[in-house]
Write an enzyme that holds these catalytic residues in place. Structure first.
Site, PDB file in Angstrom:
ATOM      1  N   THR A  16     -26.145  26.160   1.098  1.00  0.00           N
ATOM      2  CA  THR A  16     -26.641  25.289   2.171  1.00  0.00           C
ATOM      3  C   THR A  16     -26.648  25.952   3.536  1.00  0.00           C
ATOM      4  O   THR A  16     -27.559  25.742   4.326  1.00  0.00           O
ATOM      5  CB  THR A  16     -25.739  24.037   2.246  1.00  0.00           C
ATOM      6  OG1 THR A  16     -25.788  23.406   0.984  1.00  0.00           O
ATOM      7  CG2 THR A  16     -26.202  23.072   3.313  1.00  0.00           C
ATOM      8  N   THR A  92     -20.971  26.092  -1.509  1.00  0.00           N
ATOM      9  CA  THR A  92     -19.606  25.591  -1.693  1.00  0.00           C
ATOM     10  C   THR A  92     -19.295  25.219  -3.142  1.00  0.00           C
ATOM     11  O   THR A  92     -18.133  25.241  -3.550  1.00  0.00           O
ATOM     12  CB  THR A  92     -19.353  24.357  -0.812  1.00  0.00           C
ATOM     13  OG1 THR A  92     -20.359  23.389  -1.089  1.00  0.00           O
ATOM     14  CG2 THR A  92     -19.353  24.718   0.664  1.00  0.00           C
ATOM     15  N   ASP A  93     -20.352  24.887  -3.915  1.00  0.00           N
ATOM     16  CA  ASP A  93     -20.101  24.323  -5.249  1.00  0.00           C
ATOM     17  C   ASP A  93     -19.236  25.216  -6.136  1.00  0.00           C
ATOM     18  O   ASP A  93     -18.347  24.725  -6.821  1.00  0.00           O
ATOM     19  CB  ASP A  93     -21.429  24.020  -5.962  1.00  0.00           C
ATOM     20  CG  ASP A  93     -22.171  22.855  -5.309  1.00  0.00           C
ATOM     21  OD1 ASP A  93     -21.553  22.162  -4.467  1.00  0.00           O
ATOM     22  OD2 ASP A  93     -23.354  22.642  -5.633  1.00  0.00           O
TER      23      ASP A  93
HETATM   24  N1  ASP Z   1     -25.464  23.293  -3.848  1.00  0.00           N
HETATM   25  C1  ASP Z   1     -25.007  24.108  -2.751  1.00  0.00           C
HETATM   26  C2  ASP Z   1     -24.398  25.380  -3.321  1.00  0.00           C
HETATM   27  O1  ASP Z   1     -23.290  25.361  -3.745  1.00  0.00           O
HETATM   28  C3  ASP Z   1     -24.034  23.389  -1.902  1.00  0.00           C
HETATM   29  C4  ASP Z   1     -23.523  24.196  -0.739  1.00  0.00           C
HETATM   30  O2  ASP Z   1     -24.047  25.203  -0.372  1.00  0.00           O
HETATM   31  O3  ASP Z   1     -22.538  23.792  -0.171  1.00  0.00           O
HETATM   32  O4  ASP Z   1     -25.045  26.382  -3.330  1.00  0.00           O
END
Ligand code: ASP
Length: 349
Positions: A16, A92-93
């Site tokens: 993100t 983050t995932d």
């Molecule tokens: N779906 C995203 C990822 O993990 C969420 C994020 O970036 O926080 O790539």
């Protein structure tokens, strides 16, 4: 603290933080990371050199694989002596998995490798990305008496610096996406960044020894009341399976049904390493505490102590990738390699 003449390599893997909203569809799409300075003009104000490199193509972290961990390890090891520190921008995932994996794969690390990301894209008004990025850069550059302040793989998120292999993603909606339940934070960022030096690992004196071959023959078996024999058997019979992270109840407890213990014992006898981690976010496995845990120990299950699932999975992949025998893997699971577990004296499983 002296941060002049410092150079940092900023690696964008995806996620993100580096996305923009497509004005027509509203879907988040990755932007070209070269546009970073446009979105974060503050970067020019740091008095150290920041170089950038990005995955091609950058990916949502749900797509990350052990091959991507290897790519990160090679970017860092190829550039290790050119930079004082590394910041990795990652979705983050699965950040806790990648960061945990790197803590094992970058053996003898003596420079900071700081992971961060954001819950809102960096171009958005209320983004948490700018703050996370800028503080992560500052931490990666921080030195005391010429030595890096944090020579570890860490995650920095929402004002907290955490040891990577102690972290778990806990929040999909709010800015405090990560927690380190079983180890205190290494630093807090307020007006100043306050480091908890006593908790930070000292730099290794040996040269960096990068590892590239994580072995994927690992599975997570999450127990729940009513789990059937067929389910457990199907998992333990997976062809070429080498290790299981078994998520148990409370302090490492599981059913004592004969069929269950027999299946576990049989798998252990076939050389499969079964590691017991708790489904509780906080606290440690203590297999001597209840009969239900004790029976697992008798079946040959080893303790994961206070490990996160992320650290247990990636540590097993790392150890198995080094062609260790099940006995060696069991021995290494029983000690802390890079601060991923705490084994209190009185807990001997
Ligand atoms: N779906 C995203 C990822 O993990 C969420 C994020 O970036 O926080 O790539």
């Amino acid at each position: 603290m002296n941060i002049s003449e410092t150079s940092i390599l900023l690696i964008y893997t995806g996620g993100t933080i580096g996305m923009v909203e497509n004005p027509e569809t509203g879907v988040l799409e990755t932007f070209n990371f070269n546009q970073l300075e446009k979105n974060v003009p503050e970067l020019k104000r740091f008095n150290y050199k920041i170089s950038t490199v990005q995955f091609s193509p950058p990916c949502d972290s749900s797509e990350i694989t052990p091959e991507d961990w290897c790519e990160l390890v090679s970017i860092i090891s190829d550039n290790y002596y050119k930079y004082d520190g590394f910041v990795v921008l990652h979705g983050t995932d699965t950040m806790a998995y990648t960061a945990s994996a790197l803590s094992f794969m970058l053996e003898n690390l003596s420079k900071p490798v700081i992971f961060t990301g954001s819950q809102l894209p960096i171009g958005m008004l209320r983004t948490d990305g700018k703050e996370n990025l800028m503080t992560a850069l500052e931490i990666a550059a921080a030195k005391e008496n010429g030595l890096p302040v944090v020579p570890e793989v860490c995650i920095f998120f929402e004002n907290h610096l955490m040891r990577a292999n102690r972290t778990t993603k806990i929040n999909a909606d709010y800015f405090n996406a990560f927690r380190s339940f079983n180890y205190p934070v290494l630093a807090r960022a307020g007006i100043h960044i306050q480091y908890n030096s006593a908790l930070i690992r000292p730099p290794e004196r040996k040269p960096l020894n990068p590892h590239f071959l994580p072995d994927r023959h690992v599975v997570v078996l999450k127990l729940f009341p009513g789990i059937t024999r067929e389910t457990v058997k199907a998992i333990l019979d997976i062809p070429d399976l080498k290790a299981v992270v078994m998520e148990t109840f409370g302090s490492g407890n599981a059913p004592t049904k004969t069929w269950f213990l027999k299946l576990l014992k049989n798998a252990v006898n076939r050389g499969i390493v079964i590691v017991n981690v708790s489904q509780c976010a906080s606290g440690s496995v203590e297999m001597q505490r209840y009969e239900t845990g004790q029976r697992l120990s008798e079946a040959g299950v080893v303790s994961g102590y206070d490990s996160t699932t992320e650290a247990a999975v990636t540590k097993l992949m790392f150890l198995l990738g080094r062609n260790m025998t099940p006995i060696q893997v069991r021995q290494y699971m029983d000690c802390s390699l890079v601060g991923e577990i705490t084994i209190p004296d009185k807990i001997k499983n």
